[in-house]
Design a protein around this motif. Structure first.
Motif, PDB file in Angstrom:
ATOM      1  N   SER A  30       0.772  -1.267  -0.111  1.00 24.61           N
ATOM      2  CA  SER A  30      -0.091  -0.068   0.054  1.00 24.61           C
ATOM      3  C   SER A  30       0.737   1.336  -0.021  1.00 24.61           C
ATOM      4  CB  SER A  30      -1.001  -0.039   1.092  1.00 24.61           C
ATOM      5  OG  SER A  30      -0.235   0.111   2.396  1.00 24.61           O
ATOM      6  N   THR A  31       2.216   1.485   0.486  1.00 23.61           N
ATOM      7  CA  THR A  31       2.920   2.553   0.455  1.00 23.61           C
ATOM      8  C   THR A  31       4.203   1.978  -0.449  1.00 23.61           C
ATOM      9  OG1 THR A  31       4.043   1.587   2.350  1.00 23.61           O
ATOM     10  CG2 THR A  31       2.161   3.176   2.704  1.00 23.61           C
ATOM     11  N   TRP A  53       2.363   4.868  -4.861  1.00 21.37           N
ATOM     12  CA  TRP A  53       1.267   4.282  -4.335  1.00 21.37           C
ATOM     13  C   TRP A  53       0.359   4.847  -3.838  1.00 21.37           C
ATOM     14  CZ3 TRP A  53      -0.077   6.220   0.828  1.00 21.37           C
ATOM     15  CH2 TRP A  53       1.076   7.157   1.151  1.00 21.37           C
ATOM     16  N   ARG A  72      -4.422   0.280  -9.278  1.00 24.56           N
ATOM     17  CA  ARG A  72      -4.100  -0.524  -8.334  1.00 24.56           C
ATOM     18  C   ARG A  72      -5.191  -0.520  -7.142  1.00 24.56           C
ATOM     19  NH1 ARG A  72       1.634   1.402  -6.280  1.00 24.56           N
ATOM     20  NH2 ARG A  72       1.176   0.171  -4.536  1.00 24.56           N
ATOM     21  N   ASN A  74      -4.868  -1.066  -3.337  1.00 21.96           N
ATOM     22  CA  ASN A  74      -3.985  -1.169  -2.112  1.00 21.96           C
ATOM     23  C   ASN A  74      -4.486  -1.998  -1.183  1.00 21.96           C
ATOM     24  OD1 ASN A  74      -1.940   0.153  -3.248  1.00 21.96           O
ATOM     25  ND2 ASN A  74      -2.512   2.105  -2.247  1.00 21.96           N
ATOM     26  N   ASN A  77      -3.687  -5.456  -2.084  1.00 24.99           N
ATOM     27  CA  ASN A  77      -2.041  -5.729  -2.622  1.00 24.99           C
ATOM     28  C   ASN A  77      -2.155  -6.116  -4.062  1.00 24.99           C
ATOM     29  OD1 ASN A  77      -1.462  -5.476   0.144  1.00 24.99           O
ATOM     30  ND2 ASN A  77      -0.410  -7.330   0.376  1.00 24.99           N
TER      31      ASN A  77
END
Length: 126
Positions: A30-31, A53, A72, A74, A77
């Motif tokens: 997530s980061t 991210w 994406r 997050n 994943n």
């Protein structure tokens, strides 16, 4: 150990679409800035699409602009690559991997020595 599990590759005809998914484990996805890359037969890896991210920095290879969309999730994943209007020259093995750049908010650089794993095959027939 970072692992990526792919889905969505396959063979399509020119003009067709595919959606690739890459589920990443072993890191705080997530980061983490991530990107899609590809390697065509006999060629070096090249970056295709990159996303920070937060999703506030996005880059595309010129050859795929307007046809491919990176996204994406997050919470899951997972990174996606929606590929439309596919061309035979898009045929390659596609990988997700880190996104680093020598330039602030710039496109991916220095990825030649990444650990690539298996990726997912995309074949576009004419």
């Amino acid at each position: 150990q970072v692992q990526s599990v792919y889905s969505g590759g396959g063979e399509v005809q020119t003009g067709g679409s595919l959606r690739l998914s890459c589920v990443v484990s072993g890191r705080t996805f997530s980061t983490w800035d991530m990107a899609w890359y590809r390697q065509a037969p006999g060629k070096e890896h090249e970056f295709v699409a990159a996303m920070s991210w937060r999703g506030d920095v996005i880059h595309y290879l010129d050859a795929v602009k307007g046809r491919f969309t990176v996204s994406r999730d997050n919470a899951k994943n997972t990174m996606f690559l929606q590929m439309n209007s596919l061309k035979p020259e898009d045929t390659a093995i596609y990988f997700c991997n880190d996104y680093f750049s020598d330039f602030p908010r710039g496109p991916p650089t220095r990825y030649e020595n990444f650990d690539w794993g298996q990726g997912t095959q995309v074949t576009v027939s004419s």
